[in-house]
Motif scaffolding. Structure first.
Motif, PDB file in Angstrom:
ATOM      1  N   ARG A 157       0.849  -1.200  -0.004  1.00 44.51           N
ATOM      2  CA  ARG A 157       0.130   0.021   0.001  1.00 44.51           C
ATOM      3  C   ARG A 157       0.917   1.241   0.075  1.00 44.51           C
ATOM      4  N   ALA A 158       1.789   1.048   0.734  1.00 47.61           N
ATOM      5  CA  ALA A 158       2.987   2.373   0.776  1.00 47.61           C
ATOM      6  C   ALA A 158       3.430   2.772  -0.718  1.00 47.61           C
ATOM      7  N   ALA A 159       4.000   1.665  -1.190  1.00 46.72           N
ATOM      8  CA  ALA A 159       4.534   1.573  -2.730  1.00 46.72           C
ATOM      9  C   ALA A 159       3.291   2.311  -3.650  1.00 46.72           C
ATOM     10  N   ASP A 160       2.104   1.737  -3.385  1.00 44.37           N
ATOM     11  CA  ASP A 160       1.064   2.124  -4.014  1.00 44.37           C
ATOM     12  C   ASP A 160       0.814   3.761  -3.921  1.00 44.37           C
ATOM     13  N   ALA A 161       0.929   4.137  -2.939  1.00 44.70           N
ATOM     14  CA  ALA A 161       0.627   5.432  -2.320  1.00 44.70           C
ATOM     15  C   ALA A 161       1.871   6.561  -2.975  1.00 44.70           C
ATOM     16  N   MET A 162       3.027   6.044  -2.833  1.00 43.23           N
ATOM     17  CA  MET A 162       4.167   6.782  -3.462  1.00 43.23           C
ATOM     18  C   MET A 162       3.987   6.672  -5.020  1.00 43.23           C
ATOM     19  N   ASN A 163       3.620   5.759  -5.572  1.00 48.06           N
ATOM     20  CA  ASN A 163       3.267   5.745  -6.963  1.00 48.06           C
ATOM     21  C   ASN A 163       2.212   6.801  -7.526  1.00 48.06           C
ATOM     22  N   GLU A 164       1.199   6.678  -6.633  1.00 46.69           N
ATOM     23  CA  GLU A 164      -0.032   7.828  -6.719  1.00 46.69           C
ATOM     24  C   GLU A 164       0.333   9.068  -6.478  1.00 46.69           C
ATOM     25  N   ALA A 165       1.273   9.416  -5.471  1.00 43.43           N
ATOM     26  CA  ALA A 165       1.852  10.754  -5.143  1.00 43.43           C
ATOM     27  C   ALA A 165       2.756  11.177  -6.307  1.00 43.43           C
ATOM     28  N   GLY A 166       3.507  10.376  -6.776  1.00 50.05           N
ATOM     29  CA  GLY A 166       4.247  10.726  -7.791  1.00 50.05           C
ATOM     30  C   GLY A 166       3.436  11.031  -9.037  1.00 50.05           C
ATOM     31  N   ALA A 167       2.656  10.387  -9.234  1.00 52.33           N
ATOM     32  CA  ALA A 167       1.675  10.476 -10.636  1.00 52.33           C
ATOM     33  C   ALA A 167       0.881  11.817 -10.482  1.00 52.33           C
ATOM     34  N   SER A 170       3.316  14.578 -10.890  1.00 51.25           N
ATOM     35  CA  SER A 170       3.674  14.756 -12.181  1.00 51.25           C
ATOM     36  C   SER A 170       2.406  15.464 -13.184  1.00 51.25           C
ATOM     37  N   LEU A 171       1.154  15.069 -12.897  1.00 45.97           N
ATOM     38  CA  LEU A 171       0.032  15.473 -13.437  1.00 45.97           C
ATOM     39  C   LEU A 171      -0.080  17.210 -13.103  1.00 45.97           C
ATOM     40  N   SER A 172       0.012  17.170 -11.693  1.00 50.48           N
ATOM     41  CA  SER A 172       0.045  18.755 -11.570  1.00 50.48           C
ATOM     42  C   SER A 172       1.076  19.639 -12.178  1.00 50.48           C
ATOM     43  N   PHE A 173       2.356  19.185 -12.179  1.00 46.61           N
ATOM     44  CA  PHE A 173       3.334  19.873 -13.095  1.00 46.61           C
ATOM     45  C   PHE A 173       3.000  20.071 -14.346  1.00 46.61           C
ATOM     46  N   ASN A 174       2.495  18.898 -15.202  1.00 49.92           N
ATOM     47  CA  ASN A 174       2.104  19.072 -16.548  1.00 49.92           C
ATOM     48  C   ASN A 174       1.083  20.012 -16.750  1.00 49.92           C
ATOM     49  N   LEU A 175       0.155  20.102 -15.795  1.00 47.07           N
ATOM     50  CA  LEU A 175      -1.086  21.112 -15.843  1.00 47.07           C
ATOM     51  C   LEU A 175      -0.454  22.549 -15.532  1.00 47.07           C
ATOM     52  N   LEU A 176       0.428  22.715 -14.838  1.00 48.90           N
ATOM     53  CA  LEU A 176       0.714  23.984 -14.760  1.00 48.90           C
ATOM     54  C   LEU A 176       1.604  24.329 -15.617  1.00 48.90           C
ATOM     55  N   ALA A 177       2.394  23.500 -16.349  1.00 44.97           N
ATOM     56  CA  ALA A 177       3.339  23.719 -17.586  1.00 44.97           C
ATOM     57  C   ALA A 177       2.219  24.268 -18.678  1.00 44.97           C
ATOM     58  N   SER A 178       1.536  23.303 -19.008  1.00 42.48           N
ATOM     59  CA  SER A 178       0.543  23.689 -20.231  1.00 42.48           C
ATOM     60  C   SER A 178      -0.461  24.738 -20.033  1.00 42.48           C
ATOM     61  N   THR A 179      -0.569  25.243 -19.049  1.00 43.78           N
ATOM     62  CA  THR A 179      -1.692  26.392 -18.871  1.00 43.78           C
ATOM     63  C   THR A 179      -0.812  27.689 -19.180  1.00 43.78           C
ATOM     64  N   PRO A 180      -1.507  28.368 -20.370  1.00 43.18           N
ATOM     65  CA  PRO A 180      -1.056  29.668 -20.635  1.00 43.18           C
ATOM     66  C   PRO A 180      -1.100  30.642 -19.618  1.00 43.18           C
ATOM     67  N   ALA A 181       0.179  31.444 -19.519  1.00 46.71           N
ATOM     68  CA  ALA A 181      -0.057  32.593 -18.494  1.00 46.71           C
ATOM     69  C   ALA A 181      -0.923  33.527 -18.853  1.00 46.71           C
ATOM     70  N   LYS A 182      -1.752  34.138 -17.946  1.00 44.73           N
ATOM     71  CA  LYS A 182      -2.832  34.866 -18.182  1.00 44.73           C
ATOM     72  C   LYS A 182      -2.158  36.264 -17.861  1.00 44.73           C
TER      73      LYS A 182
END
Length: 185
Positions: A157-167, A170-182
């Motif tokens: 479960r800890a390994a799954d949580a680590m993988n989920e946190a990493g995912a 990564s998703l958060s970083f990708n969303l921030l990087a892909s949003t144009p600056a307003k």
């Protein structure tokens, strides 16, 4: 139902014991021998000629014959008793095993259905130090198995949580990087 089964089983056990093939054969041979001996004795006495006077040498001859005859009879009776003893020993051994199996089966039935007697049985069994040691060892093994299983599950479960946190990161970083600056509109 249980009492009827018990009575039926006891009746069947007694019937099998007394009507066993070897017992019937032995008792039949014994009764047949007695009847045959009585008939032979009666026929010899009825048709045999009476001996008027017996001379001295005839008396010794008759005594020797009688001694030999009784020796053979005693040896035959000893053999019959030996064979009968072996047959009865075999029957008692089979009966004992069947009786022990039946008693153990009844004990297990009682333990399954009667809580008070089951607790009393466990209490008496726990008075034996070997039983206490066996139960203690068994519980330790089971507890260790359960702890290891739970630890493995927690690690997974800890390994799954680590993988989920990493995912998620990564998703958060990708969303921030892909949003144009307003622009300050």
């Amino acid at each position: 139902m249980g009492q009827e089964h018990s009575n039926n089983s006891i009746f069947k056990s007694i019937l099998c014991k007394w009507l066993a093939k070897e017992t019937r054969g032995f008792l039949g041979g014994l009764v047949g021998g007695l009847i045959g001996g009585l008939i032979a004795f009666a026929v010899v006495n009825h048709f045999g000629k009476s001996a008027g006077t017996i001379s001295g040498s005839d008396a010794v001859s008759i005594a020797n014959t009688y001694i030999v005859y009784t020796t053979f009879v005693i040896a035959a009776v000893a053999m019959l008793l030996t064979v009968a003893g072996l047959i009865f020993t075999q029957h008692f051994t089979v009966e004992k095993e069947a009786h022990i199996a039946h008693a153990f089966s009844c004990l297990l039935d009682i333990v399954r259905t009667d809580d008070e007697k089951a607790i009393m049985l466990i209490g008496k069994a726990m008075e034996n130090p070997n039983v206490v040691q066996f139960v203690s060892d068994s519980l330790q093994v089971k507890i260790l198995e359960e702890i290891q299983a739970r630890k493995a599950n927690a690690d997974a479960r800890a390994a799954d949580a680590m993988n989920e946190a990493g995912a998620a990161e990564s998703l958060s970083f990708n969303l921030l990087a892909s949003t144009p600056a307003k622009n300050g509109a």
